[in-house]
Scaffold this motif. Structure first.
Motif, PDB file in Angstrom:
ATOM      1  N   ALA A  66       1.198  -8.211   0.822  1.00 46.59           N
ATOM      2  CA  ALA A  66       0.873  -6.722   1.423  1.00 46.59           C
ATOM      3  C   ALA A  66       0.581  -5.827   0.514  1.00 46.59           C
ATOM      4  O   ALA A  66      -0.362  -4.937   0.598  1.00 46.59           O
ATOM      5  CB  ALA A  66       2.095  -6.237   2.076  1.00 46.59           C
ATOM      6  N   GLN A  67       0.940  -5.806  -0.843  1.00 52.39           N
ATOM      7  CA  GLN A  67       0.788  -4.785  -1.886  1.00 52.39           C
ATOM      8  C   GLN A  67      -0.459  -5.320  -2.488  1.00 52.39           C
ATOM      9  O   GLN A  67      -1.274  -4.308  -2.926  1.00 52.39           O
ATOM     10  CB  GLN A  67       2.100  -4.901  -2.877  1.00 52.39           C
ATOM     11  N   ARG A  68      -0.898  -6.593  -2.705  1.00 50.62           N
ATOM     12  CA  ARG A  68      -1.998  -7.117  -3.292  1.00 50.62           C
ATOM     13  C   ARG A  68      -3.296  -6.849  -2.447  1.00 50.62           C
ATOM     14  O   ARG A  68      -4.147  -6.650  -3.060  1.00 50.62           O
ATOM     15  CB  ARG A  68      -1.751  -8.474  -3.833  1.00 50.62           C
ATOM     16  N   PHE A  69      -2.988  -7.362  -1.176  1.00 47.93           N
ATOM     17  CA  PHE A  69      -4.399  -7.408  -0.553  1.00 47.93           C
ATOM     18  C   PHE A  69      -4.492  -6.588   0.742  1.00 47.93           C
ATOM     19  O   PHE A  69      -5.445  -6.239   1.212  1.00 47.93           O
ATOM     20  CB  PHE A  69      -4.554  -8.993   0.096  1.00 47.93           C
ATOM     21  N   PHE A  70      -3.284  -6.169   1.385  1.00 45.48           N
ATOM     22  CA  PHE A  70      -3.281  -5.353   2.528  1.00 45.48           C
ATOM     23  C   PHE A  70      -2.395  -4.299   2.213  1.00 45.48           C
ATOM     24  O   PHE A  70      -1.411  -4.146   2.722  1.00 45.48           O
ATOM     25  CB  PHE A  70      -3.047  -6.299   3.750  1.00 45.48           C
ATOM     26  N   PRO A  71      -2.663  -3.243   1.512  1.00 47.55           N
ATOM     27  CA  PRO A  71      -1.982  -1.984   1.136  1.00 47.55           C
ATOM     28  C   PRO A  71      -1.600  -1.200   2.261  1.00 47.55           C
ATOM     29  O   PRO A  71      -0.596  -0.358   2.179  1.00 47.55           O
ATOM     30  CB  PRO A  71      -2.526  -1.371   0.051  1.00 47.55           C
TER      31      PRO A  71
END
Length: 441
Positions: A66-71
């Motif tokens: 979630a943090q890296r690709f879909f914030p």
């Protein structure tokens, strides 16, 4: 003739088709949630100690993805939909609502359920519905409805399809999504909710979320359970709302610093805490809490006295980990636990009646949406005889909640989501090239 206008019929077909798509994704989401919950239950039957590995690893992986690709997928999804309805900048809205985020939200929330997190799919379904309906907000289709109306309609459609509660979806759109501006009665919201509900009806059939609970209150003795549930649910829901709002701003001390510096490791720690609570309660706190609440309402099983605190703890841990996780359905399980505890000191009434009152009281206290709360619970239990008691309990809970939590939960979280999306949009905006400076002679 006006009723033969091709442009008008094209507008209606696009709107209906998009509403059906939102309902279809919500149904796939619901079926997928049942599958992964059963899968997790099967793994726990093999060995309950597997949760000590599955939960930390799952939480850490989901937080990293979630943090890296879909914030834009962290958290419930309702604050993102509210934030998108409050801003006019399309770049900021794209950081909150998009088809890419909607698909990721579904997959990551299912991953949270597979890991044993106490998460719900109803809040994420609101973001999914708003994202799908917001696809109609392009330049060529802006004459269908305004962007705000499409977001509100999609949010209501998400609730309607997730719970199979069309009236609850409409009330959610009015009471929660339009809290800061007047609701304009138009056909967009009604069409979206109706056709999303029809899609759910066509695929899953005419079902009620918690089955049918023919409970009722006796008068005037039933006044005391109503007041007790309303007061307890309002205070407890308001305090829990304040805890979530404060936690969203960061934890104090060394724990808060650890969460900021190493968020993935902190998410793994939250998963470990979830696993330990699940082991201590015999697996009662895993997942949404739907099965435990339904069994208690039907009289098949009893909720232990510690279920209330244990369920609130694992909801808080999932919230702290910042994985994609809804809190709407788990909040109903907390309310059922509250009702079960109050039923111990109210032996004169049916326990299922007190459970239903506890559910609506805690939900109304946590979200401060009394009308939405009693309508949804009434539709989920298919018990219209409890309409007035549920309504009164929700109003009492809302009053007590406002005394301890002046800011509603989802709107406090939406302001933080809006600030984060605006910061992302500014960082990605193209900067003007530096001006050439003539060399000094």
């Amino acid at each position: 003739m006006p009723w033969l206008s091709i442009r008008r019929w094209r507008r209606r077909i696009l709107l209906v088709g998009t509403a059906l798509l939102a309902g279809f994704i919500a149904i796939v989401f619901a079926i997928g949630a049942e599958i992964v919950i059963d899968t997790h239950r099967s793994m726990m039957q093999v060995s309950p100690w597997l949760s000590l590995l599955i939960a930390p690893a799952g939480f850490a992986f989901l937080a990293w993805i979630a943090q890296r690709f879909f914030p834009g997928t962290q958290g419930s999804g309702i604050p993102q939909a509210i934030a998108a309805s409050l801003v006019d900048d399309p770049r900021v809205r794209h950081k909150l609502l998009s088809l890419r985020l909607a698909i990721a939200k579904v997959v990551l929330t299912l991953g949270g359920l597979l890991a044993g997190g106490s998460v719900g799919r109803e809040g994420p379904t609101v973001q999914v519905g708003a994202s799908v309906m917001h696809m109609l907000a392009g330049r060529k289709t802006r004459w269908i409805a305004s962007s705000r109306d499409l977001i509100v309609a999609g949010s209501g459609a998400g609730i309607a399809a997730a719970f199979n509660t069309p009236l609850g979806g409409i009330m959610f759109a009015i009471e929660e999504m339009c809290r800061h501006r007047p609701f304009r009665a138009n056909s967009t919201t009604l069409i979206a909710v109706i056709f999303a509900g029809l899609m759910s009806l066509g695929v899953l059939g005419n079902y009620t979320y918690f089955g049918r609970t023919p409970s009722s209150l006796t008068w005037p003795a039933g006044l005391w359970p109503l007041l007790m549930c309303g007061a307890a649910g309002g205070v407890l829901g308001g305090l829990f709302s304040r805890l979530l709002i404060a936690s969203s701003r960061g934890l104090p001390g060394s724990i808060g610093q650890f969460a900021r510096v190493r968020p993935i490791a902190f998410a793994a720690a939250c998963g470990l805490g979830t696993a330990l609570v699940g082991l201590a309660t015999g697996g009662l706190t895993y997942g949404t809490g739907y099965a435990e609440s339904k069994a208690a309402l039907e009289g098949v099983a009893d909720l232990p006295a510690y279920f209330l605190i244990a369920k609130m703890l694992v909801i808080w841990l999932a919230f702290l980990s910042r994985i994609p996780a809804g809190i709407f359905a788990p909040a109903l399980a907390v309310g059922a636990g509250l009702g079960a505890d109050l039923a111990l000191i109210l032996p004169g009434e049916q326990s299922s009646t007190i459970l239903v009152l506890g559910m609506v009281a805690f939900l109304a206290g946590m979200t401060q949406t009394p009308i939405t709360s009693f309508v949804i619970v009434m539709e989920m239990t298919a018990n219209h005889e409890m309409l007035l008691p549920l309504m009164a309990t929700a109003v009492v809970a809302h009053g007590f909640s406002k005394s301890v939590a002046p800011i509603p939960l989802y709107h406090a979280l939406s302001f933080a989501a809006l600030r984060h999306a605006e910061s992302q949009a500014r960082d990605e905006s193209p900067r003007p090239p530096p001006r050439a400076v003539a060399p000094e002679r």
